[in-house]
Design a protein around this motif. Structure first.
Motif, PDB file in Angstrom:
ATOM      1  N   ALA A   1       0.813  -1.225   0.000  1.00 31.88           N
ATOM      2  CA  ALA A   1       0.000   0.000   0.000  1.00 31.88           C
ATOM      3  C   ALA A   1       0.842   1.268   0.000  1.00 31.88           C
ATOM      4  CB  ALA A   1      -0.914  -0.003   1.234  1.00 31.88           C
ATOM      5  N   ALA A   2       2.201   1.099   0.084  1.00 30.00           N
ATOM      6  CA  ALA A   2       3.063   2.284   0.156  1.00 30.00           C
ATOM      7  C   ALA A   2       2.886   3.221  -1.025  1.00 30.00           C
ATOM      8  CB  ALA A   2       4.524   1.868   0.311  1.00 30.00           C
ATOM      9  N   PRO A   3       2.988   2.716  -2.293  1.00 26.11           N
ATOM     10  CA  PRO A   3       2.789   3.663  -3.420  1.00 26.11           C
ATOM     11  C   PRO A   3       1.442   4.350  -3.364  1.00 26.11           C
ATOM     12  CG  PRO A   3       3.705   1.587  -4.185  1.00 26.11           C
ATOM     13  CD  PRO A   3       3.288   1.358  -2.769  1.00 26.11           C
ATOM     14  N   HIS A   4       0.471   3.535  -3.044  1.00 25.98           N
ATOM     15  CA  HIS A   4      -0.864   4.137  -2.980  1.00 25.98           C
ATOM     16  C   HIS A   4      -0.952   5.154  -1.850  1.00 25.98           C
ATOM     17  CE1 HIS A   4      -5.136   4.438  -3.610  1.00 25.98           C
ATOM     18  NE2 HIS A   4      -5.363   4.127  -2.309  1.00 25.98           N
ATOM     19  N   ASN A   5      -0.303   4.746  -0.691  1.00 29.84           N
ATOM     20  CA  ASN A   5      -0.321   5.694   0.427  1.00 29.84           C
ATOM     21  C   ASN A   5       0.434   6.980   0.077  1.00 29.84           C
ATOM     22  OD1 ASN A   5      -1.780   3.921   1.996  1.00 29.84           O
ATOM     23  ND2 ASN A   5       0.060   2.982   2.913  1.00 29.84           N
ATOM     24  N   ALA A   6       1.604   6.773  -0.632  1.00 32.06           N
ATOM     25  CA  ALA A   6       2.364   7.961  -1.024  1.00 32.06           C
ATOM     26  C   ALA A   6       1.552   8.839  -1.962  1.00 32.06           C
ATOM     27  CB  ALA A   6       3.679   7.536  -1.685  1.00 32.06           C
TER      28      ALA A   6
ATOM     29  N   ARG B   1       0.505  12.396  -1.226  1.00 32.81           N
ATOM     30  CA  ARG B   1       0.839  13.500  -2.120  1.00 32.81           C
ATOM     31  C   ARG B   1      -0.420  14.260  -2.536  1.00 32.81           C
ATOM     32  NH1 ARG B   1       3.385  10.695  -5.191  1.00 32.81           N
ATOM     33  NH2 ARG B   1       1.826  10.211  -6.777  1.00 32.81           N
ATOM     34  N   GLU B   2      -1.434  13.498  -2.879  1.00 35.52           N
ATOM     35  CA  GLU B   2      -2.687  14.169  -3.237  1.00 35.52           C
ATOM     36  C   GLU B   2      -3.267  14.923  -2.055  1.00 35.52           C
ATOM     37  OE1 GLU B   2      -5.218  11.186  -4.751  1.00 35.52           O
ATOM     38  OE2 GLU B   2      -4.096  10.884  -6.615  1.00 35.52           O
ATOM     39  N   ALA B   3      -3.089  14.305  -0.857  1.00 35.28           N
ATOM     40  CA  ALA B   3      -3.594  14.990   0.331  1.00 35.28           C
ATOM     41  C   ALA B   3      -2.838  16.277   0.582  1.00 35.28           C
ATOM     42  CB  ALA B   3      -3.488  14.074   1.548  1.00 35.28           C
TER      43      ALA B   3
ATOM     44  N   ARG C   1      -3.677  23.386  -1.736  1.00 35.64           N
ATOM     45  CA  ARG C   1      -4.713  24.132  -2.450  1.00 35.64           C
ATOM     46  C   ARG C   1      -5.729  24.732  -1.482  1.00 35.64           C
ATOM     47  NH1 ARG C   1      -5.928  19.811  -7.378  1.00 35.64           N
ATOM     48  NH2 ARG C   1      -3.994  20.232  -8.555  1.00 35.64           N
ATOM     49  N   ALA C   2      -6.044  23.905  -0.458  1.00 34.18           N
ATOM     50  CA  ALA C   2      -6.997  24.428   0.538  1.00 34.18           C
ATOM     51  C   ALA C   2      -6.406  25.613   1.287  1.00 34.18           C
ATOM     52  CB  ALA C   2      -7.380  23.315   1.517  1.00 34.18           C
ATOM     53  N   ASP C   3      -5.078  25.486   1.637  1.00 33.73           N
ATOM     54  CA  ASP C   3      -4.431  26.613   2.331  1.00 33.73           C
ATOM     55  C   ASP C   3      -4.382  27.846   1.433  1.00 33.73           C
ATOM     56  OD1 ASP C   3      -4.080  24.923   4.450  1.00 33.73           O
ATOM     57  OD2 ASP C   3      -1.989  24.435   3.939  1.00 33.73           O
ATOM     58  N   GLN C   4      -4.065  27.615   0.138  1.00 32.56           N
ATOM     59  CA  GLN C   4      -4.014  28.759  -0.786  1.00 32.56           C
ATOM     60  C   GLN C   4      -5.385  29.397  -0.940  1.00 32.56           C
ATOM     61  OE1 GLN C   4      -2.537  27.737  -4.647  1.00 32.56           O
ATOM     62  NE2 GLN C   4      -2.729  29.830  -5.450  1.00 32.56           N
ATOM     63  N   ALA C   5      -6.384  28.520  -1.074  1.00 30.30           N
ATOM     64  CA  ALA C   5      -7.746  29.057  -1.196  1.00 30.30           C
ATOM     65  C   ALA C   5      -8.147  29.809   0.059  1.00 30.30           C
ATOM     66  CB  ALA C   5      -8.729  27.916  -1.477  1.00 30.30           C
ATOM     67  N   ALA C   6      -7.732  29.240   1.218  1.00 32.49           N
ATOM     68  CA  ALA C   6      -8.070  29.920   2.475  1.00 32.49           C
ATOM     69  C   ALA C   6      -7.367  31.264   2.566  1.00 32.49           C
ATOM     70  CB  ALA C   6      -7.688  29.034   3.651  1.00 32.49           C
ATOM     71  N   ALA C   7      -6.061  31.292   2.140  1.00 31.78           N
ATOM     72  CA  ALA C   7      -5.329  32.564   2.174  1.00 31.78           C
ATOM     73  C   ALA C   7      -5.944  33.575   1.218  1.00 31.78           C
ATOM     74  CB  ALA C   7      -3.868  32.321   1.816  1.00 31.78           C
ATOM     75  N   GLU C   8      -6.299  33.097  -0.005  1.00 41.10           N
ATOM     76  CA  GLU C   8      -6.937  34.008  -0.956  1.00 41.10           C
ATOM     77  C   GLU C   8      -8.266  34.513  -0.441  1.00 41.10           C
ATOM     78  OE1 GLU C   8      -5.044  31.978  -5.011  1.00 41.10           O
ATOM     79  OE2 GLU C   8      -7.181  31.807  -4.545  1.00 41.10           O
ATOM     80  N   ALA C   9      -8.997  33.582   0.180  1.00 37.88           N
ATOM     81  CA  ALA C   9     -10.288  34.004   0.742  1.00 37.88           C
ATOM     82  C   ALA C   9     -10.095  35.024   1.847  1.00 37.88           C
ATOM     83  CB  ALA C   9     -11.043  32.778   1.262  1.00 37.88           C
ATOM     84  N   ALA C  10      -9.050  34.790   2.676  1.00 37.86           N
ATOM     85  CA  ALA C  10      -8.800  35.743   3.764  1.00 37.86           C
ATOM     86  C   ALA C  10      -8.384  37.106   3.209  1.00 37.86           C
ATOM     87  CB  ALA C  10      -7.714  35.203   4.682  1.00 37.86           C
TER      88      ALA C  10
END
Length: 403
Positions: free
Chosen positions: A189-194, A198-200, A206-215
């Motif tokens: 499961a390592a590749p999948h976990n990686a 990575r996607e996480a 992206r969520a942090d960037q969106a949050a910063a842009e929103a702020a």
């Protein structure tokens, strides 16, 4: 390989059942098994099965036992070897019960009526055997990714054996698959976990960037709203100040306007008074002066004409002719004097008496001139007759002339 199965939870039979004059009624999740007597159950069963209703049971001749029909469960924790010879520990839970049909109740009653706890133990052992068999035919990847396929194959393989002992299976759940710290499943499961991590991380970035842009957008909007609010407040304050100033100036402006109107009215009145005074001055001063000047001019012209006549008479030494000439010229002189007065637009205030006085003055002046001429002719023949300078003026003082 070690294996373990637990009996799970089996509900205890109901402790209170309806009993009245030998009439027995089983609970809704129980089957009442009546043994004894000549007639027993169908199919050679050693007891008669009663479910859902009661039945008379003769004391001392019949014996009643109850078999639970409620749901039971059995837990299985079995160490299995996969197709790749990798040992896995598989934990599963099986939900089962005694079948509702008479045949299943008879089969289960004959096997478990004395010790109903054995149903879970036997069920666990049956499933453990089939679980090992099915896991041995699959790879770790198939077992991990296709748990439902594993559960379905185990159920299909155990259903026939469970039916023989009067039990039916409701469900089988594979709770966990453990490689007992070999690390195979983790490595698999390592590749999948990686990839997942990575996607996480990307998603988190992206969520942090969106949050910063929103702020930041929120801060910009707040700043814009604050600016607009300040502008509107300034506009309102300016309007209020202007209205207050206008209100404060309204009183003085009204007073000044009223004063200006009063001044205009007074100015107009003064202009009218000045015009009236001017007209009075013209009537009282200018016109009388003009009339007096015209009178003086007339008298001077008469005096000049008389002088010319006297000179002409003296030149001819003819007194008779001179007297006749003077007499003949005297009316003309008076007429011209009167015409001069009428041309001067003279108004005599004392009416007909005033006119008479003027005419009398003129006649008197003419006579005085005549007498003077006569005297002069008699004395010296060619000497010019003297004319009284105060006569007309003295008579003039008796009249008030205006225009």
């Amino acid at each position: 390989m070690p294996s373990r199965s637990s009996p799970g939870r089996i509900p205890s039979p109901a402790t209170r059942r309806t009993t009245m004059f030998g009439y027995r009624v089983p609970a809704p999740d129980e089957a009442m098994l009546i043994s004894g007597g000549k007639s027993n159950g169908t199919g050679g069963a050693p007891f008669r099965v009663v479910t859902g209703h009661g039945a008379f049971v003769m004391p001392f001749f019949r014996k009643v036992r109850f078999l639970t029909l409620s749901m039971s469960e059995a837990e299985v924790s079995e160490t299995c070897v996969t197709k790749q010879a990798i040992a896995l520990n598989v934990r599963a839970v099986i939900a089962f019960k005694v079948g509702n049909d008479t045949e299943s109740i008879v089969n289960a009653g004959q096997r478990f009526l004395s010790d109903q706890e054995q149903m879970s133990i036997l069920t666990g052992r049956i499933f453990a055997g089939h679980l090992r068999s099915i896991v041995g035919s699959m790879t770790v990847e198939e077992i991990v990714t296709e748990r439902q396929k594993l559960a379905t194959e185990v159920l299909d393989g155990s259903a026939a054996e469970m039916a023989k002992i009067g039990l039916t299976i409701d469900s089988l759940q594979i709770q966990s698959i453990d490689d007992m710290k070999l690390g195979y499943i983790a490595a698999m499961a390592a590749p999948h976990n990686a990839a997942i991590q990575r996607e996480a991380q990307i998603a988190q970035a992206r969520a942090d960037q969106a949050a910063a842009e929103a702020a930041q957008e929120s801060q910009r909007r707040q700043a814009e709203y604050a600016r607009q609010t300040s502008v509107v407040q300034a506009q309102y304050k300016a309007e209020i100040d202007r209205a207050q100033a206008e209100a404060a100036q309204a009183g003085p402006l009204a007073q000044a306007t009223a004063q200006q109107e009063v001044i205009d009215a007074r100015t107009l009145l003064a202009q009218r008074e000045a015009l009236l005074r001017q007209q009075q001055l013209v009537a009282e001063v200018v016109k009388p002066a003009e009339a007096q000047a015209e009178q003086v001019r007339i008298m001077a012209r008469a005096d000049a004409e008389a002088t010319e006549v006297t000179a002409a008479a003296a030149a001819s030494h003819n007194r008779v002719a001179l007297d006749r000439l003077l007499i003949e010229q005297l009316p003309q002189i008076v007429k011209e004097a009167a015409a001069g007065l009428s041309g001067a637009n003279v108004t005599v205030l004392n009416g007909a008496d005033g006119i008479g006085q003027v005419a009398a003055g003129l006649v008197g002046q003419g006579l005085a001139i005549l007498e003077s001429v006569k005297k002069s002719v008699s004395d010296s023949g060619t000497q010019r007759p003297a004319v009284s300078e105060n006569g007309p003026a003295e008579r003039e003082n008796n009249h008030t002339v205006t225009s």
